[in-house]
Structure formats: C-alpha cells, structure tokens
Design a protein around this motif. Structure first.
Motif, PDB file in Angstrom:
ATOM      1  N   MET A  68       0.931  -1.090  -0.109  1.00 51.22           N
ATOM      2  CA  MET A  68      -0.094   0.059  -0.110  1.00 51.22           C
ATOM      3  C   MET A  68       0.826   1.196   0.040  1.00 51.22           C
ATOM      4  N   PRO A  69       0.269   2.465  -0.369  1.00 55.30           N
ATOM      5  CA  PRO A  69       1.143   3.479  -0.193  1.00 55.30           C
ATOM      6  C   PRO A  69       1.234   3.889   1.132  1.00 55.30           C
ATOM      7  N   SER A  70       2.261   5.087   1.684  1.00 58.38           N
ATOM      8  CA  SER A  70       2.410   5.462   3.085  1.00 58.38           C
ATOM      9  C   SER A  70       1.654   6.622   2.973  1.00 58.38           C
ATOM     10  N   TYR A  71       1.353   7.342   1.784  1.00 60.11           N
ATOM     11  CA  TYR A  71       0.851   8.487   1.738  1.00 60.11           C
ATOM     12  C   TYR A  71      -0.739   8.215   1.760  1.00 60.11           C
ATOM     13  N   THR A  72      -1.091   8.237   3.167  1.00 64.64           N
ATOM     14  CA  THR A  72      -2.657   7.769   3.260  1.00 64.64           C
ATOM     15  C   THR A  72      -3.199   8.115   4.684  1.00 64.64           C
ATOM     16  N   PHE A  73      -4.542   7.943   4.913  1.00 61.69           N
ATOM     17  CA  PHE A  73      -5.068   7.837   6.292  1.00 61.69           C
ATOM     18  C   PHE A  73      -4.789   6.814   6.919  1.00 61.69           C
ATOM     19  N   VAL A  74      -4.455   6.724   8.201  1.00 61.76           N
ATOM     20  CA  VAL A  74      -4.236   5.643   9.159  1.00 61.76           C
ATOM     21  C   VAL A  74      -4.843   4.209   9.059  1.00 61.76           C
ATOM     22  N   ALA A  85      -0.996  -8.637   9.916  1.00 59.20           N
ATOM     23  CA  ALA A  85      -0.485  -8.623   8.627  1.00 59.20           C
ATOM     24  C   ALA A  85       0.454  -7.216   8.835  1.00 59.20           C
ATOM     25  N   VAL A  86       1.340  -7.365   7.796  1.00 59.68           N
ATOM     26  CA  VAL A  86       2.382  -6.338   7.842  1.00 59.68           C
ATOM     27  C   VAL A  86       2.240  -5.150   6.539  1.00 59.68           C
ATOM     28  N   PRO A  87       1.960  -4.144   6.581  1.00 56.89           N
ATOM     29  CA  PRO A  87       1.678  -3.160   5.471  1.00 56.89           C
ATOM     30  C   PRO A  87       3.307  -3.031   5.072  1.00 56.89           C
ATOM     31  N   VAL A  88       3.379  -3.090   3.773  1.00 53.02           N
ATOM     32  CA  VAL A  88       4.559  -2.896   3.214  1.00 53.02           C
ATOM     33  C   VAL A  88       4.306  -1.547   2.197  1.00 53.02           C
ATOM     34  N   PHE A  89       5.207  -0.384   2.540  1.00 53.65           N
ATOM     35  CA  PHE A  89       4.884   0.754   1.822  1.00 53.65           C
ATOM     36  C   PHE A  89       5.636   1.100   0.700  1.00 53.65           C
ATOM     37  N   ILE A  90       4.995   1.340  -0.538  1.00 53.86           N
ATOM     38  CA  ILE A  90       5.647   1.741  -1.867  1.00 53.86           C
ATOM     39  C   ILE A  90       5.613   3.369  -1.932  1.00 53.86           C
ATOM     40  N   ASP A  91       6.216   3.848  -2.742  1.00 51.38           N
ATOM     41  CA  ASP A  91       6.107   5.349  -2.931  1.00 51.38           C
ATOM     42  C   ASP A  91       5.013   5.774  -3.908  1.00 51.38           C
ATOM     43  N   LEU A 331      11.215   6.051   0.043  1.00 54.27           N
ATOM     44  CA  LEU A 331       9.853   6.958  -0.486  1.00 54.27           C
ATOM     45  C   LEU A 331       9.963   8.427  -0.639  1.00 54.27           C
ATOM     46  N   PRO A 332      10.931   8.710  -1.460  1.00 53.44           N
ATOM     47  CA  PRO A 332      11.276  10.357  -1.709  1.00 53.44           C
ATOM     48  C   PRO A 332      10.269  10.818  -2.106  1.00 53.44           C
ATOM     49  N   VAL A 333       9.255  10.437  -3.199  1.00 53.96           N
ATOM     50  CA  VAL A 333       8.114  11.382  -3.455  1.00 53.96           C
ATOM     51  C   VAL A 333       7.159  11.581  -2.210  1.00 53.96           C
ATOM     52  N   THR A 334       6.863  10.620  -1.746  1.00 52.22           N
ATOM     53  CA  THR A 334       5.875  10.680  -0.550  1.00 52.22           C
ATOM     54  C   THR A 334       6.500  11.613   0.601  1.00 52.22           C
ATOM     55  N   GLU A 335       7.998  11.605   0.893  1.00 52.46           N
ATOM     56  CA  GLU A 335       8.435  12.710   1.757  1.00 52.46           C
ATOM     57  C   GLU A 335       8.418  14.123   1.257  1.00 52.46           C
TER      58      GLU A 335
END
Ligand SMILES: *Cc1c(COP(=O)(O)O)cnc(C)c1O
Length: 366
Positions: A68-74, A85-91, A331-335
């Motif tokens: 899933m994205p890291s740029y989202t609501f909790v 389960a373990v969320p794995v964040f992509i940019d 995740l440079p774009v997210t940050e």
C-alpha cells in the motif's frame, strides 16, 4: 446537507426500527449497487470498518504482507495490522499522488497477499496495470475508495474494480452521514461470508431470507452495521449525490482556472487529472516548492482568516508505522510531497467566499 435528511430521519423514527439493516439500509445498498455495478454492498459504520471486513474476508494470517502507499490515512494500514499482517509501503506518483504502480512488483514477496490502493482526492490509481499485476501473482486487490464516491476509471466506477472496496461517508467526505461507510464486493466468493461477519458472526441474514431455519453463531464477526437513523440520513445524500458532485466540480474548476498563471510562473503546481479518470472534486490542493514556502502560505492565509490545511504525515514516519510496517525501498516522492501540499476550502455550500480565497492566494503568489 441537502435539507431532506431530517424528513428521512423522522420516517425512520416512525417506522420504529432503529437497529441496522432496515428499509433505509436496504434502499442505500440497492442505490450503491445500481450506481457502482458491484455485486453486493453492505453499509458499515465507517470506511475503517469496511476495510477491517475486507482484511477478515481475505483471511490474512500474522506475517502476511499487504502492499500500500504510505501517503494515506491511518485506517488503510490499521485494518490489516489488526489481523497481524504487515503493511509494506511503496512510493507514490508525482502527478496524481497515487500509488506508483511500477513499484509494486519489486515489493512482492512470498508473503504478499494483497494490494491496497488508495484513490487519492477521488482520482483513480492505474487500475489496469494493478489488476494485471495482481492476477499474475495471485493477489487480492482492495480499493480504499474512501475519497472516491462518484469517481470512475475508464468509465468504471471506483469501488467496482478490485475484489473488494470501501467507501467513506464520514462528514469530511463528499457524500456523508456523519460517520459511515460501506463495503463493496465484486467477487461472488465473498458475499455470503461478508453478511455473516457483518451480523456479528451469525447467519441472521440467511435466516431472514428463509434460507436456514435457525439463526445461530457460525463464524467470527463483529457489529459492523450502522443504525437506521444513519442510513436515513445517508439516503438523502445519495439521492443528491450527482448534484453534490456537480457543485463540487464547478468550484474545483473555478480554482483550477484561477491558478493557471501561478503554475506557469512556477510558484505552485496544480492537481493533475489523467484523461481516463473522472474525478469527484473531493479536494483542491496546491503543491508548493518547499516546506518553507508552504508554511509562509498557510500563515498568510491564516492572517486573512482563511484556514488551509495539509496532510498526511506519511505512515512510515509515524510511531505506529515504524512499529508495525516496513517500506519497500525509499519513499522520496511521499516525503517530499507531504511537506509541500496544502488544501484549499471546498464544500458544496461555498459561494462568494471562494473568490476571497482565490484573491488572497493570488495576492500571495504574484
Ligand atoms: C477518510 C478516510 C478513511 C477513513 O474513513 P472513515 O469512514 O472515517 O473510517 C480511510 N481511508 C482514506 C483514504 C480516507 O480518506
């Protein structure tokens, strides 16, 4: 609000059924099925609850991974963390701020079970590529379409593309019931079990249809359904969903035209809507060049009594995100984007004040 909410609430009161799954719940679900083309919807008390149901339905085991994205609501992550389960964040992509579909494949491991897409600002993710990748690796796709009610991708309504999807009717969204949401099911395999989870792990729905002769505990579950007063409120909103969306789109377009010059001048960047996406004007945002220029802008607007806000703190930088999740690569774009975005006021009742907002923005930028 549309003005008809209280009339429906009075009718629900007169019906005498306040618990969930009554006539207004049925009306809302029928409307949602007709307007999205999904095979079954179940109203829930939130989008968060619908995502929790989705996590139960795909039978996640502790240690399973969900991309899933890291740029989202909790809630996008929490619903899956609750199952171990373990969320794995992509940019995300620079243009739409949606999950970058080209990064999915590198994040897949033998533990990956699902891809959770978030249609940010009601603009669709690249669902053709995502569904193809999911099929190739045998993964489920769950759409967090919290912001995507009345939007579409290549003419297909959001919420009708993944195996499962969730809408939000929280008061900060486009179509509202205070707190509220729904699960959308696009795969027949999930329909029966979803009803059981929804009704506290019982076969109550089958019992009322006369399919079984007693009503009993058959599976895990919880109380995911809203009461009828909420459904009555939502019914008024759904009947005006098109109007609400049209009005928001007008306001969105007005902002968009007004900020074309500052974009050309390089002061800000405006939202990008790909040609194959029909959006719902869930939000209007501007992207500044740096955290500093954004902070100056927010302070300027505040000085002029206009509240503008930013979000999200990327989940991988949050305390719980560090504890329960991992990232796939940097995740440079997210940050970067999360430091540069700002949202402007947008709601259907916005009238002359919009010009005041525009004038102040232009005054600051030029
Ligand atoms: C609002 C939102 C949610 C949560 O919705 P609730 O109905 O408040 O549970 C989840 N995901 C995203 C992307 C949202 O914007």
């Amino acid at each position: 609000m549309t003005g008809e909410e209280t009339r429906h609430i009075l009718e629900a009161h007169a019906n005498g059924q306040l618990a969930g799954n009554g006539p207004f719940t049925q009306k809302c679900q029928t409307w949602l099925e007709a307007n999205t083309g999904c095979i079954k919807t179940l109203l829930t008390h939130s989008c968060t609850a619908a995502l929790e149901m989705a996590a139960l339905l795909i039978d996640l085991k502790p240690g399973d991974e969900v991309i899933m994205p890291s740029y989202t609501f909790v809630s996008t992550a929490n619903a899956f963390v609750l199952r171990g389960a373990v969320p794995v964040f992509i940019d995300i992509r620079e243009d739409t701020l949606n999950m970058d579909e080209t990064l999915i494949e590198a994040a897949i491991t033998s533990k990956t079970k699902a891809i959770v897409v978030v249609h940010y600002a009601g603009v669709s993710c690249e669902m053709h590529a995502i569904m193809k990748m999911a099929e190739q690796y045998g993964l489920f796709v769950i759409e967090d379409a919290a912001q995507g009610v009345m939007s579409s991708y290549h003419d297909k309504p959001l919420g009708s593309i993944g195996h499962l999807a969730a809408f939000s009717f929280h008061e900060t969204k486009n179509v509202i019931s205070g707190e509220g949401g729904c699960l959308l099911i696009n795969d027949q395999r999930f329909v029966q079990r979803a009803e059981v989870l929804w009704e506290k792990g019982t076969n109550r729905s089958s019992f009322f249809r006369g399919e079984v002769d007693k009503y009993t505990w058959v599976d895990v579950g919880s109380s995911f359904l809203p009461g009828e007063l909420i459904a009555a409120f939502l019914w008024a909103q759904l009947q005006h969903a098109e109007e609400i969306t049209d009005r928001r789109l007008q306001l969105w377009q007005h902002y968009h035209l007004a900020f074309s010059t500052p974009e050309t001048d390089g002061a800000i960047r405006r939202p990008v809507i790909p040609d194959h996406c029909r959006h719902n004007a869930h939000m209007y945002y501007l992207l500044f060049n740096s955290l500093e220029t954004r902070s100056d802008f927010i302070a300027w607007m505040k000085e002029h009594h206009i509240l503008t806000v930013f979000h999200y703190v990327p989940l991988h930088l949050a305390p719980a995100g560090k504890r329960y999740c991992r990232t796939s690569g940097q995740l440079p774009v997210t940050e970067s984007l999360s430091n540069r975005i700002v949202r402007l006021p947008l709601w259907p009742g916005l009238k002359d004040q919009q010009q005041r907002v525009i004038d102040r923005v232009l005054q600051h930028l030029t």
